[in-house]
Design a protein around this motif. Structure first.
Motif, mmCIF file in Angstrom:
data_model
loop_
_atom_site.group_PDB
_atom_site.id
_atom_site.type_symbol
_atom_site.label_atom_id
_atom_site.label_comp_id
_atom_site.label_asym_id
_atom_site.label_seq_id
_atom_site.Cartn_x
_atom_site.Cartn_y
_atom_site.Cartn_z
ATOM 1 N N GLY A 403 91.006 -31.304 206.734
ATOM 2 C CA GLY A 403 90.379 -30.188 206.034
ATOM 3 C C GLY A 403 90.951 -28.855 206.477
ATOM 4 O O GLY A 403 91.856 -28.770 207.319
ATOM 5 N N THR A 421 85.242 -19.563 205.561
ATOM 6 C CA THR A 421 85.138 -20.482 204.419
ATOM 7 C C THR A 421 85.841 -21.789 204.769
ATOM 8 O O THR A 421 86.930 -21.772 205.353
ATOM 9 C CB THR A 421 85.793 -19.862 203.172
ATOM 10 O OG1 THR A 421 85.245 -18.554 202.955
ATOM 11 C CG2 THR A 421 85.542 -20.724 201.954
ATOM 12 N N ASP A 422 85.197 -22.912 204.412
ATOM 13 C CA ASP A 422 85.840 -24.217 204.618
ATOM 14 C C ASP A 422 85.868 -24.954 203.279
ATOM 15 O O ASP A 422 85.204 -24.559 202.310
ATOM 16 C CB ASP A 422 85.106 -25.024 205.686
ATOM 17 C CG ASP A 422 83.676 -25.361 205.307
ATOM 18 O OD1 ASP A 422 83.471 -26.060 204.296
ATOM 19 O OD2 ASP A 422 82.732 -24.929 206.028
ATOM 20 N N ASP A 423 86.645 -26.060 203.235
ATOM 21 C CA ASP A 423 86.732 -26.865 202.008
ATOM 22 C C ASP A 423 86.059 -28.209 202.184
ATOM 23 O O ASP A 423 86.481 -29.206 201.608
ATOM 24 C CB ASP A 423 88.202 -27.055 201.605
ATOM 25 C CG ASP A 423 89.036 -27.650 202.737
ATOM 26 O OD1 ASP A 423 88.448 -28.037 203.781
ATOM 27 O OD2 ASP A 423 90.265 -27.726 202.588
ATOM 28 N N GLY A 424 84.980 -28.191 202.988
ATOM 29 C CA GLY A 424 84.254 -29.435 203.232
ATOM 30 C C GLY A 424 83.232 -29.733 202.163
ATOM 31 O O GLY A 424 83.259 -29.153 201.071
ATOM 32 N N PRO A 425 82.270 -30.590 202.487
ATOM 33 C CA PRO A 425 81.286 -31.028 201.482
ATOM 34 C C PRO A 425 80.166 -30.027 201.235
ATOM 35 O O PRO A 425 79.368 -30.208 200.311
ATOM 36 C CB PRO A 425 80.730 -32.313 202.087
ATOM 37 C CG PRO A 425 80.870 -32.116 203.567
ATOM 38 C CD PRO A 425 82.135 -31.332 203.767
ATOM 39 N N GLY A 426 80.083 -28.964 202.035
ATOM 40 C CA GLY A 426 78.986 -28.014 201.859
ATOM 41 C C GLY A 426 77.690 -28.551 202.433
ATOM 42 O O GLY A 426 77.667 -29.511 203.222
ATOM 43 N N ASN A 487 77.165 -22.273 199.110
ATOM 44 C CA ASN A 487 78.117 -23.319 198.741
ATOM 45 C C ASN A 487 79.120 -22.748 197.736
ATOM 46 O O ASN A 487 78.745 -22.065 196.781
ATOM 47 C CB ASN A 487 77.395 -24.517 198.129
ATOM 48 C CG ASN A 487 76.645 -25.327 199.161
ATOM 49 O OD1 ASN A 487 77.173 -25.622 200.230
ATOM 50 N ND2 ASN A 487 75.391 -25.687 198.858
ATOM 51 N N ARG A 489 81.716 -23.047 194.714
ATOM 52 C CA ARG A 489 81.786 -23.942 193.539
ATOM 53 C C ARG A 489 82.934 -24.926 193.628
ATOM 54 O O ARG A 489 82.816 -26.085 193.227
ATOM 55 C CB ARG A 489 81.927 -23.104 192.266
ATOM 56 C CG ARG A 489 80.666 -22.335 191.910
ATOM 57 C CD ARG A 489 80.846 -21.649 190.566
ATOM 58 N NE ARG A 489 79.634 -20.931 190.176
ATOM 59 C CZ ARG A 489 79.505 -20.266 189.037
ATOM 60 N NH1 ARG A 489 80.537 -20.214 188.183
ATOM 61 N NH2 ARG A 489 78.379 -19.643 188.754
ATOM 62 N N SER A 490 84.062 -24.468 194.168
ATOM 63 C CA SER A 490 85.220 -25.360 194.269
ATOM 64 C C SER A 490 85.070 -26.380 195.396
ATOM 65 O O SER A 490 85.927 -27.241 195.564
ATOM 66 C CB SER A 490 86.488 -24.531 194.489
ATOM 67 O OG SER A 490 86.368 -23.744 195.670
ATOM 68 N N GLY A 491 83.990 -26.273 196.162
ATOM 69 C CA GLY A 491 83.754 -27.180 197.273
ATOM 70 C C GLY A 491 83.881 -26.474 198.597
ATOM 71 O O GLY A 491 84.802 -25.688 198.813
ATOM 72 N N GLY A 492 82.951 -26.755 199.485
ATOM 73 C CA GLY A 492 82.982 -26.121 200.786
ATOM 74 C C GLY A 492 81.835 -25.143 200.983
ATOM 75 O O GLY A 492 80.985 -24.953 200.099
#
Length: 503
Positions: A403, A421-426, A487, A489-492
């Motif tokens: 990630g 900001t991360d691109d995880g599951p939120g 959260n 919208r694109s994820g994370g």
């Protein structure tokens, strides 16, 4: 014992006089003090009025004496052989010829004996004492063809003294009456003024058994007592809040410590049972290490929160808040990112950052320097390290293998903005309103991960303490800012901290 130690000091008598006053009530001390001041003022007024009366009476007597002597002086100035008639109204007048003979006299015999000395004195007013009596006399020396005459008018000063003494006695009795009335009025006014204090005292005695929200009464008047009550109520509110926070922290900490301690105890018991199985023993020890790591992280987070709250209390008591420049905080952001990368590398998580410098004052481009006013914030570098580390650590724990995390620090609109900001599951939407509360975590984050999990990485991670975001909010609010998350919208997940600039 040394004899010198028992020797009374020079200030002992003074203390002995002051100590009884300290034993009196505040109302009595106010009454005694105000009455003593009033007594001094009244005595001074009586003395001043007595002096004024003496001056007025003496001036009036001189005027009367001049009036008694003037007719004879006027006659002698134009007539060298006058026919002088005695004065009326019991006036004391004497006329002495140039040869020293007493031509006219209504003076007492004892005063006539002093006329010889008065013929040689200059004209004017004087005081003579004859046979124990005091007289105020006016001496005039009219001159005609016969020579230099002497006209003497006199009045007994005893009458003046009687008038002055009577007036002084009257003033003294009036002053005593006024002083007594002033003392009674001071007692009544002090009683009325201290009545709110007595109410506050009774209410303070009741606070030990009163409801938690009980407060001291604040009077309708905007006076010192109302200000005191308001200040004490604010102090009581802060004390209740601190006590409630400590009680809640102890309760939550006890609850949170119970589970990992029970797990650790069970793991150690199982390890002792599997002492003959090396593989099972190693697995139990590995799990115990993760339990200890979770306990260590919880203890560190509790200590961090305690230090933040202690700093807040010191600032409320007047301690100076720290102020740090934007560039210094930016340097700390880079250092904190480097530390997070060491942890994130175990899961192949990438951590990038971006620093957007403030726009130069008087120019159109970014950058600091050349006389630019650099923004400052009520946050030290240690606080910035806590913000970046806690937010990024939570992201690393939640991200799957490979990630990414992006950290930015910029200045815009009169505030500094830190965004992670991360691109995880939120996180679940239901968790967002309570995300910054203490010991709150999404359900899946509450479970410790003692074994490698291919979905999240090859390294075992201890379960979170649920205090990371609570620390973030406490640090942000201490600096006068806010913390929020949402959260993407694109994820994370996106966590934003806003810090106002120091004006």
């Amino acid at each position: 014992m040394s004899g010198a130690s028992a020797r009374p000091g020079p200030d002992r008598p003074q203390r002995g006089l002051v100590r009884p006053l300290r034993l009196l009530s505040l109302r009595a001390r106010i009454t005694i003090g105000s009455t003593a001041i009033a007594a001094v003022v009244i005595v001074l007024l009586v003395l001043v009025m007595r002096f004024q009366v003496v001056s007025v009476v003496a001036s009036a007597t001189r005027t009367l004496l001049d009036a008694d002597a003037d007719p004879y002086v006027a006659t002698l100035e134009v007539d060298s052989d006058p026919d002088l008639s005695p004065p009326g109204n019991a006036q004391l007048v004497a006329v002495v010829s140039p040869s020293g003979d007493i031509v006219l006299s209504t003076m007492p015999t004892r005063v006539e004996s002093a006329l010889g000395s008065l013929t040689s004195t200059p004209a004017g007013t004087s005081i003579i004492r004859v046979s124990g009596s005091e007289y105020r006399v006016v001496v005039e020396h009219p001159v005609n063809q016969a020579g230099r005459w002497t006209v003497v008018a006199a009045r007994n000063s005893q009458a003046e003294a009687i008038v002055v003494d009577d007036l002084t006695s009257t003033l003294s009795l009036t002053g005593v009456a006024i002083l007594l009335a002033f003392g009674v009025a001071s007692w009544i006014l002090a009683t009325a003024a201290l009545r709110p204090v007595n109410r506050m005292r009774r209410e303070a005695e009741r606070l030990s058994v009163a409801p938690e929200r009980a407060e001291l009464p604040v009077g309708p008047a905007q006076d010192e007592l109302a200000s005191l009550a308001t200040t004490l109520n604010a102090f009581l509110a802060r004390t209740r809040q601190a006590t409630e926070r400590e009680r809640q922290m102890v309760s939550d900490a006890s609850h949170e410590l119970r589970t990992p301690l029970a797990i650790l105890t069970t793991q150690l018991d199982l390890a002792s049972l599997d002492g003959d199985d090396a593989a099972a023993l190693a697995a139990h020890i590995e799990r115990a290490k993760h339990s200890v790591a979770r306990l260590s992280r919880l203890a560190n987070d509790l200590l961090a929160l305690s230090r933040i709250e202690e700093s807040e209390r010191r600032e409320q008591d007047g301690d100076q808040r720290p102020e740090t420049a934007w560039s210094d905080l930016g340097d700390e952001v880079m250092a904190a990112v480097d530390r997070v990368r060491l942890i994130a590398s175990a899961k192949d998580v990438t951590v990038d950052f971006d620093l957007e410098a403030p726009v130069a004052v008087g120019g159109s481009g970014p950058g600091i320097g050349g006389g630019t006013h650099e923004p400052r914030y009520r946050l030290d570098t240690g606080g910035m390290a806590q913000l970046v580390t806690n937010i990024a650590d939570n992201a690393v724990s939640a991200l799957p293998r490979g990630g990414g995390i992006f950290v930015s620090w910029r200045s815009t609109g009169g505030e500094g903005v830190l965004q992670v900001t991360d691109d995880g599951p939120g996180v679940p939407e239901s968790f967002i309103p309570v995300a910054f509360d203490r010991f709150t975590r999404p359900d899946e984050a509450r479970k410790s991960r003692p074994n490698p999990d291919p979905a999240t990485g090859a390294i075992a991670l201890p379960g979170g303490s649920g205090l990371g975001l609570a620390i973030v909010r406490a640090v942000a609010e201490r600096a006068g800012g806010t913390a929020s998350l949402r959260n993407v919208r694109s994820g994370g997940l996106e966590v934003t901290v806003r810090l106002p600039e120091v004006e």
